[in-house]
Design an enzyme around this catalytic site. Structure first.
Site, mmCIF file in Angstrom:
data_model
loop_
_atom_site.group_PDB
_atom_site.id
_atom_site.type_symbol
_atom_site.label_atom_id
_atom_site.label_comp_id
_atom_site.label_asym_id
_atom_site.label_seq_id
_atom_site.Cartn_x
_atom_site.Cartn_y
_atom_site.Cartn_z
ATOM 1 C CD1 TRP A 118 42.844 39.502 41.218
ATOM 2 C CD2 TRP A 118 41.168 40.007 42.482
ATOM 3 N NE1 TRP A 118 43.010 40.843 41.637
ATOM 4 C CE2 TRP A 118 42.108 41.209 42.317
ATOM 5 C CE3 TRP A 118 40.085 40.006 43.346
ATOM 6 C CZ2 TRP A 118 41.345 42.543 42.824
ATOM 7 C CZ3 TRP A 118 39.591 41.374 43.855
ATOM 8 C CH2 TRP A 118 40.349 42.472 43.608
ATOM 9 C CG ASP A 119 42.277 40.297 36.801
ATOM 10 O OD1 ASP A 119 42.790 40.148 37.946
ATOM 11 O OD2 ASP A 119 42.652 41.200 36.171
ATOM 12 C CD GLU B 89 49.256 43.290 42.904
ATOM 13 O OE1 GLU B 89 49.793 44.331 42.165
ATOM 14 O OE2 GLU B 89 48.573 42.173 42.551
ATOM 15 C CE LYS C 185 48.933 47.698 40.696
ATOM 16 N NZ LYS C 185 49.568 46.412 40.548
ATOM 17 C CD GLN C 186 44.390 46.610 42.605
ATOM 18 O OE1 GLN C 186 45.453 46.424 42.363
ATOM 19 N NE2 GLN C 186 43.690 45.606 41.869
HETATM 20 C C1 BGC Z 1 46.504 44.385 39.740
HETATM 21 C C2 BGC Z 1 45.802 42.913 40.168
HETATM 22 C C3 BGC Z 1 45.405 42.099 38.974
HETATM 23 C C4 BGC Z 1 46.454 42.304 37.891
HETATM 24 C C5 BGC Z 1 46.122 41.281 36.417
HETATM 25 C C6 BGC Z 1 47.732 44.094 38.833
HETATM 26 O O1 BGC Z 1 48.232 45.286 38.527
HETATM 27 O O2 BGC Z 1 46.876 44.993 40.862
HETATM 28 O O3 BGC Z 1 44.735 43.039 41.078
HETATM 29 O O4 BGC Z 1 45.126 41.042 39.334
HETATM 30 O O5 BGC Z 1 47.075 43.385 37.721
HETATM 31 O O6 BGC Z 1 45.087 42.266 36.022
#
Ligand code: BGC
Length: 767
Positions: A357-358, A488, A601-602
């Site tokens: 999804w990035d 996550e 986490k984010q």
């Molecule tokens: C992030 C995800 C991301 C993935 C790839 C993960 O560490 O939590 O949001 O899509 O990395 O960049």
């Protein structure tokens, strides 16, 4: 954190050889041209620590998933853009002794990535065990002008001897992936051969059946004169080389020009691969190295015209932002709607080079503003073309009737993540894909996209959400159970505020687009809904009922959106109170401990606030930011940039800058101790967003670009380019003024701090 990269505004420089940093440098100094790319492995042999990496875009292998007990719904395989034939190799031997920097005394070592002109240069002096010393200069690039080709100029000068010097340019297809799930080799050899100065290998990927022909053509100069020498062909399994022995003279340089090409069956008929490969090699070698290099510089000059950011007064920030822009352009050029952007691009194996999804959430804004419209359109078409697989993915969850679930991790549209408990339930990616359509149309005004492609995707996505929510008799609301949000560090939760918000927005947007498409082309609309078997009245009625009755967790006490049900049952500790020795949590804590903690986490709730900023007043944004940021560990590189944008929006310039610093030099300074795996390409787009949307305050408002810039205290000025509907603007922000220059022949109207200005063709407005 490391601090060994020298500061330069246009170059990335490593001065002196530190073998402990080699894998990090191999990532940082990577090259690519959208069609292929490679880590900065040495041309000559190297027996020290290295991760060999050459990649051909879109060529992947389906590696069988590795799990404990198999469960229904596990993906069968994890697709990975596999390590392909190494075309950079040139073995060197001095009087029979192989040149290997791990076994020599190395001095004057310097690597330079020239971002202005798009090439990598390496110089060193090496003394081998018998005391013979050579000076080497190697220059190479992946051509932007001929995207199936690359070239190397490798010059060796004996410093203290006359004697036999052997050079063996080669192609080596006997490569492995470090992250292979079962230590398998992924390629079979199909053919190889040599005529005159051409050598090639054709290989086929196991299972997926892609053929790639990789070839080289070489020529040699000694002391500036072209020489014809006999060569011995060396053949091994999946390897072909041409060994040339020369009588080297002290002080007289020997230069090997190696032209290489990679052609894949994605773009050529299998039976034509070798013929076309040879034609490509002939064509580029006739041009010659200097012409190819000049074309490379011209191609990059053109790119920089559209996307350079200039920061005055902070050379380290200047270097960093150019590095991010450079890597994004090396990764994706938008020429081919079958290609996408892996989180590590061509710089390493992690994340398998496949699509997350990035792309939609982070990369789309970058390409929208810095590249032609077709570049982003191709990113959207990539998903459009995978709609069938999205129906299949939804089918695996038990949903038919045209529900579409795009995968969280995939290259061919089929879900292929390796980590079930996290990625499987990250359904929010489906919403990011709808959001990217919204973003593209809002920015470009290309409503035809909705008619021809967008609405079909949006209906599939809206239908998916319709089936995925469920009615809670207790709450008398729709709820969404068993979810992982962008954060996550929480899995299998109920009612993730962000996902619930996104789901209803998708349904609402799909209905708006239906009306729009009806108005643009009623006939096409009718055909589409017939094709999709879409019962407009009944299905939109259901969407509306869900939108009107969705449950959004909210905490009255703190007056914030609640990340998920039960979030406040967790012990509320702030990140500032965590001992430094516990960070990063994902390396120090058990998964159990992470899941039961409150740490984020984010951006999660804040991701929703970023997407739908206009729906929330400033106090709401502030309360949520002030509540969630102190609980966020930013252990995804995608996190700080969004926080920079929101802090800027809240007028907290110092914090905006602080967050920006956490992403800008993430790889150059190996901030997270993981650059050796590859660079964080998708988060580089987030860094760009932090400058343009954060410090520049750029947004779309009423079909116009709007800016609310401020100047970070350390900078004397900054300026950026944005392309908008055929006009190209340069926005420069200094202590005294904001200047908006229109570099195109198309006038445009912008808003600056909410006031409207007309920027005429080829003129400037100074505020
Ligand atoms: C992030 C995800 C991301 C993935 C790839 C993960 O560490 O939590 O949001 O899509 O990395 O960049």
């Amino acid at each position: 954190m490391k601090d060994y990269i020298k500061i330069d505004e246009w170059k990335i420089i490593e001065d002196g050889f530190n073998s402990a940093h080699n894998k990090i440098s191999e990532s940082i100094f990577s090259l690519g041209n959208g069609r292929m790319g490679q880590r900065a492995n040495f041309e000559e042999a190297y027996s020290g620590e290295t991760l060999q990496g050459n990649y051909v875009a879109g060529v992947y292998y389906n590696d069988k998933t590795r799990v404990g007990w198999w469960k229904n719904g596990y993906p069968e395989y994890f697709s990975k853009v596999l390590n392909a034939a190494n075309w950079v190799g040139i073995d060197v031997a001095i009087d029979g002794e192989q040149l290997d920097l791990a076994k020599c005394a190395v001095s004057n070592f310097r690597r330079e990535l020239n971002m202005k002109e798009g090439y990598l240069k390496r110089n060193f002096t090496a003394k081998n065990n018998s005391g013979k010393q050579v000076e080497v200069e190697a220059i190479r690039f992946c051509s932007m002008a001929d995207d199936e080709a690359g070239a190397i100029k490798y010059t060796i000068t004996p410093l203290n001897f006359d004697g036999a010097l052997t050079v063996t340019p080669f192609i080596d297809g006997d490569v492995v992936n470090q992250d292979a799930n079962y230590d398998e080799k992924f390629w079979d050899e199909v053919a190889k051969g040599c005529d005159d100065n051409d050598c090639y290998i054709q290989m086929r990927t196991k299972k997926t059946g892609f053929d790639v022909a990789t070839g080289m053509q070489f020529s040699i100069l000694q002391n500036g004169q072209a020489i014809e020498t006999a060569h011995e062909i060396i053949q091994k399994e999946k390897y072909i080389g041409a060994k040339i022995t020369l009588q080297a003279q002290k002080g007289q340089p020997i230069t090997v020009f190696k032209y290489a090409a990679n052609l894949s069956s994605q773009n050529h008929k299998v039976e034509d691969l070798i013929i076309n490969l040879k034609a490509t090699l002939d064509r580029v070698s006739k041009k010659g190295f200097d012409t190819m290099l000049a074309e490379q510089a011209a191609a990059w000059e053109e790119k920089w015209k559209h996307n350079d950011i200039i920061i005055e007064g902070d050379p380290s920030a200047q270097q960093a932002i150019r590095f991010n822009i450079f890597q994004l352009n090396q990764t994706y050029t938008g020429e081919d709607d079958r290609l996408n952007i892996g989180p590590k691009g061509f710089t390493g194996e992690k994340y398998g080079g496949v699509t997350y999804w990035d792309t939609e959430a982070y990369c789309v804004p970058f390409y929208l503003s810095t590249a032609e419209q077709k570049v982003t359109k191709n990113l959207l078409l990539y998903r459009y073309k995978q709609l069938e697989q999205a129906y299949q993915n939804a089918g695996m969850l038990g949903f038919g009737n045209g529900a579409a679930l795009y995968p969280m991790v995939s290259i061919n549209g089929i879900e292929c993540h390796n980590e079930w408990e996290i990625t499987f339930e990250e359904l929010h990616r489906n919403g990011a894909i709808a959001y990217a359509i919204f973003n593209y149309v809002r920015y470009t005004g290309d409503a035809d996209y909705l008619v021809d492609y967008g609405l079909e995707v949006l209906i599939g996505i809206a239908r998916f959400w319709r089936y995925r929510v469920s009615w809670s008799a207790e709450k008398e609301k729709y709820v969404m159970l068993g979810i992982t949000g962008p954060n996550e560090y929480e899995n299998n939760i109920n009612n993730n505020w962000y996902t619930n918000t996104l789901a209803t927005w998708c349904m609402q947007y799909a209905m708006e687009v239906m009306e729009k498409v009806k108005a643009i082309d009623a006939d096409k609309y009718a055909k589409l809904i017939a094709k999709l078997n879409f019962n407009e009245e009944q299905e939109t009625g259901k969407f509306t009922h869900i939108i009107d009755n969705m449950y959004y967790p909210y905490d009255e006490r703190n007056q914030v959106f609640l990340q998920q049900d039960g979030y406040l049952d967790k012990e509320q500790i702030l990140v500032k109170d965590l001992p430094a020795s516990d960070r990063p949590l994902n390396q120090k804590w058990s998964w159990d401990r992470i899941l039961r903690s409150c740490f984020i986490k984010q951006a999660d709730v804040l991701q929703g606030i970023y997407f739908f900023e206009d729906k929330y007043d400033i106090d709401t944004i502030r309360r949520n930011f002030d509540f969630y940021e102190p609980r966020t560990v930013h252990e995804s590189s995608l996190s700080p940039c969004l926080h920079a944008i929101l802090a800027a929006k809240l007028g907290d310039e110092a914090r905006a800058y602080e967050f920006y610093l956490r992403t800008a030099r993430l790889d150059l300074d190996d901030y997270n101790n993981d650059t050796e795996d590859g660079c964080h390409i998708t988060s580089m787009a987030g860094t760009w967003m932090a400058v343009v949307e954060g410090f520049g305050g750029m947004r779309m408002r009423d079909d116009k670009l709007s800016f609310k810039p401020f100047l970070p205290g350390k900078w004397a000025s900054f300026s950026f380019h944005v392309g908008f509907r055929d006009s190209l603007l340069n926005v420069r922000v200094s202590k005294e003024q904001i200047a908006i220059k229109n570099l195109s022949g198309i006038e445009t109207t912008v808003l600056v701090h909410d006031k409207t200005y007309l920027v005429k063709a080829n003129s400037e407005v100074v505020i």
